[in-house]
Design a protein around this motif. Structure first.
Motif, PDB file in Angstrom:
ATOM      1  N   TRP A 106       0.807  -1.238   0.009  1.00 50.90           N
ATOM      2  CA  TRP A 106      -0.208  -0.068  -0.155  1.00 50.90           C
ATOM      3  C   TRP A 106       0.822   1.182  -0.338  1.00 50.90           C
ATOM      4  O   TRP A 106       0.572   2.074  -0.773  1.00 50.90           O
ATOM      5  N   VAL A 107       2.029   1.184   1.157  1.00 45.66           N
ATOM      6  CA  VAL A 107       2.630   2.529   1.138  1.00 45.66           C
ATOM      7  C   VAL A 107       3.706   2.666  -0.118  1.00 45.66           C
ATOM      8  O   VAL A 107       4.044   3.672  -0.738  1.00 45.66           O
ATOM      9  N   LEU A 108       4.392   1.441  -0.675  1.00 43.77           N
ATOM     10  CA  LEU A 108       5.292   1.601  -1.765  1.00 43.77           C
ATOM     11  C   LEU A 108       4.793   1.426  -2.972  1.00 43.77           C
ATOM     12  O   LEU A 108       5.192   1.908  -4.011  1.00 43.77           O
ATOM     13  N   VAL A 109       3.480   1.036  -3.176  1.00 45.05           N
ATOM     14  CA  VAL A 109       3.198   1.080  -4.682  1.00 45.05           C
ATOM     15  C   VAL A 109       1.837   1.796  -4.605  1.00 45.05           C
ATOM     16  O   VAL A 109       1.801   2.951  -4.818  1.00 45.05           O
ATOM     17  N   ASP A 110       0.464   1.035  -4.407  1.00 39.42           N
ATOM     18  CA  ASP A 110      -0.828   2.040  -4.274  1.00 39.42           C
ATOM     19  C   ASP A 110      -1.532   0.989  -3.642  1.00 39.42           C
ATOM     20  O   ASP A 110      -1.373  -0.503  -3.518  1.00 39.42           O
ATOM     21  N   PRO A 111      -2.800   1.434  -3.347  1.00 42.65           N
ATOM     22  CA  PRO A 111      -3.980   0.465  -2.632  1.00 42.65           C
ATOM     23  C   PRO A 111      -4.467  -0.606  -3.821  1.00 42.65           C
ATOM     24  O   PRO A 111      -4.888  -1.637  -3.456  1.00 42.65           O
ATOM     25  N   VAL A 112      -4.224  -0.389  -5.011  1.00 50.35           N
ATOM     26  CA  VAL A 112      -4.646  -1.367  -5.965  1.00 50.35           C
ATOM     27  C   VAL A 112      -3.972  -2.678  -5.932  1.00 50.35           C
ATOM     28  O   VAL A 112      -4.195  -3.825  -6.145  1.00 50.35           O
ATOM     29  N   ALA A 113      -2.538  -2.569  -5.431  1.00 49.46           N
ATOM     30  CA  ALA A 113      -1.526  -3.456  -5.369  1.00 49.46           C
ATOM     31  C   ALA A 113      -2.260  -4.526  -4.313  1.00 49.46           C
ATOM     32  O   ALA A 113      -2.216  -5.679  -4.460  1.00 49.46           O
ATOM     33  N   VAL A 114      -2.866  -3.897  -3.245  1.00 51.01           N
ATOM     34  CA  VAL A 114      -3.452  -4.661  -2.223  1.00 51.01           C
ATOM     35  C   VAL A 114      -4.636  -5.256  -2.500  1.00 51.01           C
ATOM     36  O   VAL A 114      -4.932  -6.489  -2.080  1.00 51.01           O
ATOM     37  N   VAL A 115      -5.392  -4.503  -3.266  1.00 49.63           N
ATOM     38  CA  VAL A 115      -6.511  -5.159  -3.891  1.00 49.63           C
ATOM     39  C   VAL A 115      -6.233  -6.701  -4.639  1.00 49.63           C
ATOM     40  O   VAL A 115      -7.032  -7.316  -4.485  1.00 49.63           O
ATOM     41  N   LEU A 116      -5.274  -6.413  -5.258  1.00 46.32           N
ATOM     42  CA  LEU A 116      -4.904  -7.697  -6.266  1.00 46.32           C
ATOM     43  C   LEU A 116      -4.356  -8.707  -5.558  1.00 46.32           C
ATOM     44  O   LEU A 116      -4.241  -9.757  -6.059  1.00 46.32           O
ATOM     45  N   THR A 117      -3.765  -8.375  -4.134  1.00 39.53           N
ATOM     46  CA  THR A 117      -3.025  -9.435  -3.346  1.00 39.53           C
ATOM     47  C   THR A 117      -4.048 -10.012  -2.263  1.00 39.53           C
ATOM     48  O   THR A 117      -3.882 -11.226  -2.059  1.00 39.53           O
ATOM     49  N   LEU A 118      -4.736  -9.190  -1.750  1.00 35.94           N
ATOM     50  CA  LEU A 118      -5.778  -9.729  -0.515  1.00 35.94           C
ATOM     51  C   LEU A 118      -6.623 -11.140  -0.894  1.00 35.94           C
ATOM     52  O   LEU A 118      -6.698 -11.739  -0.027  1.00 35.94           O
ATOM     53  N   PRO A 119      -7.008 -11.244  -2.134  1.00 35.59           N
ATOM     54  CA  PRO A 119      -7.734 -12.061  -2.350  1.00 35.59           C
ATOM     55  C   PRO A 119      -7.264 -13.562  -2.427  1.00 35.59           C
ATOM     56  O   PRO A 119      -7.869 -14.560  -2.159  1.00 35.59           O
ATOM     57  N   THR A 120      -5.819 -13.543  -2.464  1.00 34.44           N
ATOM     58  CA  THR A 120      -5.124 -14.866  -2.473  1.00 34.44           C
ATOM     59  C   THR A 120      -5.292 -15.184  -0.964  1.00 34.44           C
ATOM     60  O   THR A 120      -5.412 -16.576  -0.599  1.00 34.44           O
ATOM     61  N   TRP A 121      -5.211 -14.459   0.287  1.00 35.92           N
ATOM     62  CA  TRP A 121      -5.296 -14.872   1.540  1.00 35.92           C
ATOM     63  C   TRP A 121      -6.661 -15.369   1.731  1.00 35.92           C
ATOM     64  O   TRP A 121      -7.032 -16.064   2.367  1.00 35.92           O
ATOM     65  N   LEU A 122      -7.723 -14.465   1.115  1.00 38.90           N
ATOM     66  CA  LEU A 122      -9.193 -14.786   1.339  1.00 38.90           C
ATOM     67  C   LEU A 122      -9.236 -16.411   0.762  1.00 38.90           C
ATOM     68  O   LEU A 122      -9.948 -17.241   1.418  1.00 38.90           O
ATOM     69  N   ILE A 123      -9.006 -16.626  -0.381  1.00 38.30           N
ATOM     70  CA  ILE A 123      -9.110 -17.932  -1.068  1.00 38.30           C
ATOM     71  C   ILE A 123      -8.476 -18.953  -0.029  1.00 38.30           C
ATOM     72  O   ILE A 123      -9.025 -19.953   0.196  1.00 38.30           O
ATOM     73  N   ALA A 124      -6.949 -18.671   0.351  1.00 42.45           N
ATOM     74  CA  ALA A 124      -6.342 -19.550   1.073  1.00 42.45           C
ATOM     75  C   ALA A 124      -7.179 -19.837   2.431  1.00 42.45           C
ATOM     76  O   ALA A 124      -7.282 -20.973   2.724  1.00 42.45           O
ATOM     77  N   TYR A 125      -7.472 -18.766   3.216  1.00 43.33           N
ATOM     78  CA  TYR A 125      -8.172 -19.161   4.469  1.00 43.33           C
ATOM     79  C   TYR A 125      -9.442 -19.705   4.337  1.00 43.33           C
ATOM     80  O   TYR A 125      -9.771 -20.618   5.498  1.00 43.33           O
ATOM     81  N   HIS A 126     -10.232 -19.477   3.289  1.00 46.65           N
ATOM     82  CA  HIS A 126     -11.726 -20.108   3.344  1.00 46.65           C
ATOM     83  C   HIS A 126     -11.721 -21.311   2.365  1.00 46.65           C
ATOM     84  O   HIS A 126     -12.873 -21.850   2.093  1.00 46.65           O
ATOM     85  N   HIS A 127     -10.571 -22.021   1.958  1.00 46.59           N
ATOM     86  CA  HIS A 127     -10.454 -22.985   1.157  1.00 46.59           C
ATOM     87  C   HIS A 127     -11.344 -24.275   1.773  1.00 46.59           C
ATOM     88  O   HIS A 127     -12.064 -24.830   1.412  1.00 46.59           O
ATOM     89  N   ALA A 128     -10.756 -24.349   3.189  1.00 44.94           N
ATOM     90  CA  ALA A 128     -11.482 -25.375   4.094  1.00 44.94           C
ATOM     91  C   ALA A 128     -11.875 -24.469   5.164  1.00 44.94           C
ATOM     92  O   ALA A 128     -11.414 -23.596   5.790  1.00 44.94           O
ATOM     93  N   PRO A 129     -13.401 -24.567   5.532  1.00 43.84           N
ATOM     94  CA  PRO A 129     -14.290 -25.828   5.017  1.00 43.84           C
ATOM     95  C   PRO A 129     -15.179 -25.085   4.118  1.00 43.84           C
ATOM     96  O   PRO A 129     -16.168 -26.082   3.752  1.00 43.84           O
ATOM     97  N   GLN A 130     -14.923 -24.097   3.526  1.00 44.13           N
ATOM     98  CA  GLN A 130     -16.039 -23.404   2.846  1.00 44.13           C
ATOM     99  C   GLN A 130     -15.826 -23.850   1.209  1.00 44.13           C
ATOM    100  O   GLN A 130     -16.756 -24.465   0.750  1.00 44.13           O
ATOM    101  N   LEU A 131     -14.908 -23.295   0.741  1.00 40.86           N
ATOM    102  CA  LEU A 131     -14.690 -23.473  -0.679  1.00 40.86           C
ATOM    103  C   LEU A 131     -14.432 -24.924  -1.263  1.00 40.86           C
ATOM    104  O   LEU A 131     -14.747 -25.246  -2.547  1.00 40.86           O
ATOM    105  N   ASP A 132     -13.909 -25.784  -0.414  1.00 43.86           N
ATOM    106  CA  ASP A 132     -13.357 -27.112  -0.970  1.00 43.86           C
ATOM    107  C   ASP A 132     -14.744 -28.268  -1.107  1.00 43.86           C
ATOM    108  O   ASP A 132     -14.430 -29.265  -1.282  1.00 43.86           O
ATOM    109  N   THR A 133     -15.725 -27.831  -0.692  1.00 40.64           N
ATOM    110  CA  THR A 133     -16.930 -28.420  -0.870  1.00 40.64           C
ATOM    111  C   THR A 133     -17.947 -28.339  -1.927  1.00 40.64           C
ATOM    112  O   THR A 133     -18.896 -28.998  -2.321  1.00 40.64           O
ATOM    113  N   ASN A 134     -17.436 -27.474  -2.840  1.00 37.99           N
ATOM    114  CA  ASN A 134     -18.280 -26.897  -4.061  1.00 37.99           C
ATOM    115  C   ASN A 134     -17.259 -27.376  -5.159  1.00 37.99           C
ATOM    116  O   ASN A 134     -16.198 -27.174  -5.407  1.00 37.99           O
ATOM    117  N   PRO A 135     -17.730 -27.936  -6.321  1.00 30.90           N
ATOM    118  CA  PRO A 135     -17.019 -28.588  -7.351  1.00 30.90           C
ATOM    119  C   PRO A 135     -16.358 -27.170  -8.209  1.00 30.90           C
ATOM    120  O   PRO A 135     -14.931 -27.454  -8.443  1.00 30.90           O
TER     121      PRO A 135
END
Length: 288
Positions: A106-135
């Motif tokens: 955020w500081v060294l680049v801009d907020p868009v860099a965080v917008v593109l990066t944050l979803p990777t953690w959201l996917i990772a954290y919610h993979h189990a038990p939410q996302l891994d039960t849907n094809p």
């Protein structure tokens, strides 16, 4: 209260936390982040490193959370090196590292860099038990994370997203989704017994195989089309040919061997793409 389930003391605890580092599955996302930076042609090593560490922390989060859910909650796994408290501590540490990287981006680049990066953690954290039960989400979670790593790696260097970065992200999303379908087919009988709806369970192994290789073929044809259209450097066509050769061999193998071949084939695919871009910079084929 102990953090490791086997052994006591600092060494046992460190070993337990290090056990959640799985190079086979963690190397591709980090490599994808760096590949995104390579696409730009000019690399700020510090920014690239911060983004790569963020991606590593996200994937580490996924492994710890997945192990926690499968062993401590679902009882699916026979063994896990971390206690419940150890899993929570591991998640807190990896999330703290990820958050620190996002602040720096955020500081060294801009907020868009965080917008593109944050979803990777959201996917990772919610993979189990939410996302891994849907094809759909069970199949595309990991590939989508890699696609985002490419886009984020490019953006933090260039400050924009180009057609070539989006094209590579799309290719990897489709290609790796095909590999993931094959990977999930290994556990068809078990997943069916616990009503876990992977693609193989939803449509059957034969149709899952057909869908998987259809996705991979689509990705390879897209690379060839982009190369012909000069969106990608022409030599990237070699990556499609190399992976295609591996896929032909894997097509005749059982799911476990096929997955091993395809995962390693994806490493070759990425390596050839990096080489093609490195020796034939995108600026030389009409890119801004």
């Amino acid at each position: 209260m102990a953090l490791a389930r086997t052994g006591t003391g600092p060494r046992a605890t460190v070993r337990a936390f290090l056990s959640q580092v799985h190079p086979v599955f963690m190397t591709p996302p980090v490599a994808a982040a760096l590949f995104g930076a390579v696409l730009v042609g000019r690399i700020d090593p510090a920014i690239a490193a911060i983004h790569a560490v963020a991606i590593f922390a996200a994937v580490y989060t996924a492994h710890v959370k997945d192990g926690y859910v499968d062993f401590h909650i679902r009882g699916e796994d026979d063994e896990h090196p971390l206690t419940e408290r150890g899993c929570r501590v591991g998640l807190a540490l990896s999330t703290t590292v990820f958050a620190a990287c996002c602040v720096l981006l955020w500081v060294l680049v801009d907020p868009v860099a965080v917008v593109l990066t944050l979803p990777t953690w959201l996917i990772a954290y919610h993979h189990a038990p939410q996302l891994d039960t849907n094809p759909l989400t069970a199949t595309t979670g990991y590939p989508l994370g890699i696609a985002l790593a490419i886009l984020g790696g490019f953006y933090v260097q260039a400050g924009t997203i180009s057609a070539v970065a989006a094209g590579f992200a799309l290719v990897f999303l489709v290609l790796l989704s095909g590999i993931k379908v094959i990977d999930d087919t290994q556990d068809y009988d078990y997943d069916r017994s616990i009503e876990k709806r992977t693609v193989a369970v939803a449509v059957g192994p034969d149709r899952a195989y057909a869908l998987a290789y259809g996705l991979m073929l689509t990705a390879l044809l897209a690379v060839l089309a982009f190369a012909v259209a000069r969106v990608f450097p022409p030599t990237t066509a070699l990556a499609a040919l190399a992976f295609g050769a591996v896929a032909l061999v894997a097509r005749r193998a059982e799911p476990t061997l096929a997955t091993m071949l395809l995962v390693r084939g994806s490493y070759v695919f990425l390596a050839v793409l990096v080489t093609a871009v490195w020796f034939e910079p995108l600026a030389g084929v009409g890119f801004p």
